[in-house]
Motif scaffolding. Sequence first.
Motif, PDB file in Angstrom:
ATOM      1  N   VAL A  29       0.840  -1.197   0.000  1.00 41.05           N
ATOM      2  CA  VAL A  29       0.000   0.000   0.000  1.00 41.05           C
ATOM      3  C   VAL A  29       0.879   1.252   0.000  1.00 41.05           C
ATOM      4  N   GLU A  30       1.910   1.275   0.834  1.00 43.51           N
ATOM      5  CA  GLU A  30       2.809   2.430   0.864  1.00 43.51           C
ATOM      6  C   GLU A  30       3.514   2.621  -0.473  1.00 43.51           C
ATOM      7  N   ILE A  33       0.972   4.188  -2.888  1.00 47.34           N
ATOM      8  CA  ILE A  33       0.743   5.603  -2.568  1.00 47.34           C
ATOM      9  C   ILE A  33       1.920   6.443  -3.059  1.00 47.34           C
ATOM     10  N   GLY A  41       4.221   6.625   3.229  1.00 46.60           N
ATOM     11  CA  GLY A  41       3.113   6.160   4.069  1.00 46.60           C
ATOM     12  C   GLY A  41       2.881   7.058   5.273  1.00 46.60           C
ATOM     13  N   PHE A  44       1.308  10.345   4.175  1.00 43.47           N
ATOM     14  CA  PHE A  44      -0.099  10.116   3.854  1.00 43.47           C
ATOM     15  C   PHE A  44      -0.924  10.034   5.141  1.00 43.47           C
ATOM     16  N   ARG A 113      -5.235   9.380  -2.282  1.00 46.83           N
ATOM     17  CA  ARG A 113      -6.444   8.744  -1.725  1.00 46.83           C
ATOM     18  C   ARG A 113      -6.981   7.619  -2.598  1.00 46.83           C
ATOM     19  N   HIS A 116      -4.600   4.696  -2.481  1.00 48.13           N
ATOM     20  CA  HIS A 116      -4.718   3.996  -1.207  1.00 48.13           C
ATOM     21  C   HIS A 116      -5.883   3.000  -1.249  1.00 48.13           C
ATOM     22  N   SER A 119      -5.234   0.138  -3.732  1.00 47.57           N
ATOM     23  CA  SER A 119      -4.201  -0.760  -3.226  1.00 47.57           C
ATOM     24  C   SER A 119      -4.719  -1.666  -2.115  1.00 47.57           C
TER      25      SER A 119
END
Length: 146
Positions: A29-30, A33, A41, A44, A113, A116, A119
């Motif tokens: 996820v990081e 992003i 991360g 965010f 967003r 994120h 993901s």
Amino acid sequence: MTSSARLTSTELALWHQFKLVGEKVNAAVERDILAASDLTGPEFGVLTRLVDLGDGTLRQGELAMSMRWNKSRLSHQITRMEKRGLVTRTAEGSSVVTVGITDTGERALRPARPAHATSIRAHLTEKLTADQRAALASILESLLPD
């Protein structure tokens, strides 16, 4: 709670799986992003909390609590983000510091967003059936402190 000097092989395997899944999903996820927005991360996390919890500004202590970070860690993070122009920090009185998102921070957050959300779906929720998602949510809820 059972007390023993060592974990059983089953307990140890469960612990390693739990850590590995969390680390793997979080890293993915990081990475997504960062690719979409050039935000890390932690950046965010700070920016989303400023917007979602404070309508763009929060007291630094409240921000630290929402991130479950100590004040020192947050202070270092905010210093790095100030240098990038993502946030401002303003002293209000002798003991209150407010952190606010800048226009640069808002622009960086826009593509982050949806990245994120996409993901998390790709690396977590869509890999599970509806029943598995419900079961996992229930299990994780039972592990949270009271």
